[in-house]
Design an enzyme around this catalytic site. Structure first.
Site, PDB file in Angstrom:
ATOM      1  CD  GLU A  63     -20.571 -22.096  66.252  1.00 28.53           C
ATOM      2  OE1 GLU A  63     -20.360 -21.228  67.103  1.00 28.53           O
ATOM      3  OE2 GLU A  63     -19.727 -22.942  65.899  1.00 28.53           O
ATOM      4  CB  CYS A 252     -17.420 -20.095  69.432  1.00 25.34           C
ATOM      5  SG  CYS A 252     -15.746 -20.746  69.282  1.00 25.34           S
ATOM      6  CG  ASN A 384     -17.675 -25.737  71.849  1.00 25.25           C
ATOM      7  OD1 ASN A 384     -17.630 -26.633  71.019  1.00 25.25           O
ATOM      8  ND2 ASN A 384     -17.213 -24.520  71.599  1.00 25.25           N
ATOM      9  CD  GLU A 385     -13.415 -25.395  69.779  1.00 30.32           C
ATOM     10  OE1 GLU A 385     -12.950 -24.244  69.896  1.00 30.32           O
ATOM     11  OE2 GLU A 385     -13.680 -25.895  68.682  1.00 30.32           O
TER      12      GLU A 385
END
Length: 830
Positions: A63, A252, A384-385
């Protein structure tokens, strides 16, 4: 000594070693032992078959955090090469960040730009020059190596550009000249460095007026000599892991920011989620964007380069695309059906870009970029999350249906939110299980103790699916004690390789001068890189996986029996809050502490940040931006007590925190009410500064409302009450088991690989029974052993593998595993 007596002694020594390791008993001299006495026993059953381990089990997660891309893995040496930095990305930025001007120059955004997505360019006046400072201390060059310069320039009347590489001691290479005349065109030159320097500067001077854009300097020696390539030392560290997959680009940054498309009418929209079409094609036509981690990203390292990296290191590519539900604390579901359909089509186009024929629209672009052959994409992750599991899953199902219809061979991966447990996690797993999803991505960042306690996490997961992708995990630091805890946990991942099909530590990279997150595998600056203790653990496991688990058992540590003990505390996190009527009573009702704040706060010790004062009969913390403002009171030896307090949130983003079992600033429990941007509440345990979540629930805290909080501590059981109603509870009695092992078989070599982690301060003398396996007498041994607090740096590597040969292998033999060590024995079967 009888076998029963020896077993009792082994268990007693094991328990004592654990208690010594966590500081619960005083150190004592190690007693003498008879030769046949050991601390642990490992029994292997080579006739039984354990789980098959896929080649892709361990991978890496990249990331763009900690400047991992620009100034890191992406080899470009010029920072802000297209003058696109903006206060939208960072309040300290301007379009001339990292540049200095001699003479007159102006950054322009008008119709004369290079192209629609490259909005800004530099108008340089006659006789003026601009100089770029690169990353960290400057532009790094090495004597004798070549560096390729390029610039897009425009000069209707003509100009001579002079390009120089210098540092404070003078020239670093012979200057280069370029004659510019007419509209936008690219001009190139090559430097050969005459000296090594990490403080270089690149200067471009114009004899007459000119426009400049995309000022670039690349080392010729990129990884695999790929154009627009990767920094060699960083890519080589990734390749040395032999990862089975590369998960990219986040994280994120995938599902934060706007999900909207680029608009020709309004110009390029910044602060967008990472969208793959922004990152392909010629680099001068790619978008720039704001990064959720607080800086600009150029997208010079884009989807094509990620696919190419995976191919170059022999790994499976695993991209992650946004699902129109934001994550990472933003927690917003985008309700726009047309936009959702566009993102679903973008995902189908991505698969075509990766796998489609050169006659297809996106396959043709891949071929034009230099790769006619497909990239053989087989797995893709959607989302994602997300902390809104119902909203996310409704959108995920639409992605999944569309992908299955067109590309039925694709494995479509879902996720279970940002935590290892709690209401979001439970809801997400129920939805995934009910829909028979292929694979679910779990993420968690917990303390070393949590990883030592939860080796058995996947023992009880269903064998009928969905499979688990452990996409992000780490124990919150880069000391060897972190690597030891992660190694112990990885033995449980391998033992459950039929459930956990993929696993990747996170994050991968950190530039030492641009850090947002600190448990990183590889650290670097502009001239060097070094591997953390966590990297060395990952490398040892990833290069010695084996292809099948050989069932084995080992003696372990009894459950904890001593009570939870400690003082009490109050805290806030990005809020102001008021506390009143604090009372602590023992199990018999005797008062240990009582404070209504009618006087001063003399019973309380301020150990955190923030500003505390008694106001109107309440204890108030008034610094809204402060984090962890802990104040504590009482005796660290208190146990079996009730803590009652009134708490009121006054302002800010979150709620308030009530602590118990407080030993010191790094060791405590707290009930975090209204955490995670006031979206959930949880009990967290801090051990040596690293926190783990023990129980969590969705919910928020109202501003201005007084809440009655009651925490009952009995032995190792804790029950929590909110406004008189039981909110939840937990029992913290799992030992942080310091001795873990797993055995695998490598059918290619015939080796049994005995993997043992000894995360304690004493050596572990171990009896190993190979269950009748016929083996060679010598084993190849690889050991990581160091002090628990040892940290690798640019100049020192206390955590490094040591190889040796052990000549005492037999069907039954003993081996002493060093204190604080990870040891792999590769034993050849006859």
């Amino acid at each position: 000594m009888s076998r029963t007596a020896r077993t009792r002694l082994r268990l007693g020594l094991c328990a004592s070693a654990f208690l010594l390791a966590v500081g619960l008993v005083p150190a004592a001299p190690t007693p003498a032992h008879a030769d046949d006495v050991t601390d642990y026993a490992i029994t292997v059953d080579p006739a039984d078959k354990g789980a098959k381990i896929d080649d892709t089990m361990y991978g890496v997660f990249f990331e763009d955090i900690n400047r991992a891309a620009d100034g890191g893995l992406y080899a470009e040496l010029v920072q802000n090469r297209s003058f696109e930095y903006s206060t939208d990305d960072n309040t300290a930025y301007t379009p001339l960040t990292s540049w200095t001007v001699a003479g007159a120059a102006q950054v322009v955004n008008d119709d004369g730009r290079l192209n629609a997505r490259n909005r800004n360019y530099l108008s340089l006046s006659a006789g003026s020059a601009v100089t770029n400072a690169g990353y960290n201390t400057g532009v790094h060059v090495e004597a004798g190596k070549k560096y390729d310069f390029s610039v897009w320039a425009r000069a209707e009347a003509g100009t001579a550009l002079s390009v120089a590489l210098t540092d404070t001691d003078g020239s670093l290479a012979a200057a280069r000249q370029a004659a510019v005349k007419g509209g936008w065109a690219q001009y190139k030159a090559t430097f050969t460095a005459t000296r090594t320097s990490s403080t270089g500067r690149l200067t471009v001077a114009a004899s007459d007026a000119a426009a400049l854009d995309m000022v670039s300097l690349f080392p010729r020696d990129t990884y695999k000599h790929e154009p627009n390539g990767l920094r060699t030392d960083l890519a080589e560290k990734v390749a040395a892991l032999h990862p089975g997959f590369v998960r990219f680009p986040g994280g994120c940054l995938v599902n934060t920011g706007s999900m909207q498309d680029y608009s020709e009418a309004s110009g390029y929209q910044r602060k967008r989620s990472y969208q793959w079409k922004d990152t392909v094609g010629p680099v001068e036509t790619r978008a720039t964007n704001s990064n959720v981690w607080g800086y600009n990203q150029s997208y010079g390292l884009g989807y094509y380069e990620y696919f190419r990296l995976a191919e170059d290191i022999g790994a499976m590519p695993l991209p992650v695309v946004p699902a129109l539900v934001t994550g990472c604390g933003q927690n917003r579901a985008v309700d726009d059906d047309a936009l959702l359909k566009r993102h679903i089509q973008d995902t189908l186009d991505l698969i075509e870009f990766a796998n489609g024929p050169v006659t297809s629209t996106w396959g043709k672009l891949r071929a034009r970029m230099g790769h006619p052959k497909p990239f053989h994409l087989t797995h893709i992750e959607v989302g994602n999350e997300e902390n809104l599991p119902v909203e996310f899953f409704a959108r995920f199902q639409q992605f999944r249906t569309a992908i299955d219809a067109k590309y039925p061979y694709m494995t479509v991966i879902s996720n279970s939110g940002p935590d290892d447990a709690g209401s979001t996690f439970d809801t997400a797993w129920r939805l995934n299980r009910d829909a028979d999803v292929d694979m679910v991505d779990e993420h968690y960042y917990n303390s070393p103790q949590w990883f030592l306690q939860n080796n058995d996490r996947y023992d009880t997961y269903s064998r009928s699916g969905p499979e688990v992708f452990l996409g992000e995990y780490a124990s919150g630091g880069n000391a060897f004690k972190n690597g030891l805890a992660e190694a112990a946990y990885m033995t449980g991942l391998e033992r459950n390789a039929d459930v956990v099909k993929l696993a990747s530590y996170a994050p991968l990279f950190a530039n030492e001068d641009y850090v947002q997150w600190r448990p990183d595998m590889v650290w670097f600056n502009n001239h060097a890189s070094w591997s953390s203790a966590d990297y060395e653990v990952q490398k040892l496991f990833m290069t010695n996986v084996g292809d099948r688990v050989v069932p084995s058992t080992a003696t372990g540590t009894p459950s904890l029996t001593g009570p939870i003990s400690g003082a009490v505390g109050l805290s806030t996190w990005n809020t102001t809050a008021a506390y009143d009527d604090v009372k602590v009573t023992d199990a018999d009702g005797n008062t240990l502490l009582s404070d209504d704040f009618s006087g001063d706060a003399g019973q309380w010790t301020h150990t955190g940040t923030g500003s505390w004062a008694v106001q109107d009969g309440q204890y108030v913390q008034t610094a809204e931006a402060a984090e962890n403002t802990m104040v504590s009171a009482g005796d660290p030896n208190w146990h079996d007590y009730d803590l009652r307090v009134k708490a009121t949130k006054k302002s800010g983003r979150e709620g308030f925190l009530v602590a118990f079992g407080v030993k010191d600033t790094g060791n405590y429990y707290w009930w975090n009410l209204g955490g995670w941007n006031n979206t959930q509440s949880a009990v967290e345990q801090a051990v040596d500064g690293g926190k783990s979540t023990l129980i969590s629930k969705a919910g928020s805290i109202e501003t201005g409302r007084a809440y009655d909080i009651d925490v009952k501590v009995r032995g190792r059981q804790v029950t929590l009450y909110l406004d008189g109603q039981e909110w939840g509870g937990f029992t913290d009695d799992k030992p942080a088991e310091p001795f873990r092992q797993v055995v695998t078989k490598d059918h290619r070599t015939g080796d049994l690989i005995v993997k043992v982690v000894n995360a304690q301060a004493s050596a572990a003398r171990t009896a190993i029974d190979l269950g009748g396996a016929k083996v060679a007498s010598k084993a190849r041994v690889t050991t990581l052993a160091a002090a628990p607090d040892a940290v690798n740096t640019e100049t020192a590597t206390p955590v490094a593998p040591v190889t040796s040969t052990f000549s005492g292998v037999a069907e039954n033999f003993s081996y002493t595993f060093p204190a604080n060590s990870v040891t792999f024995l590769r034993i050849r079967q006859k």
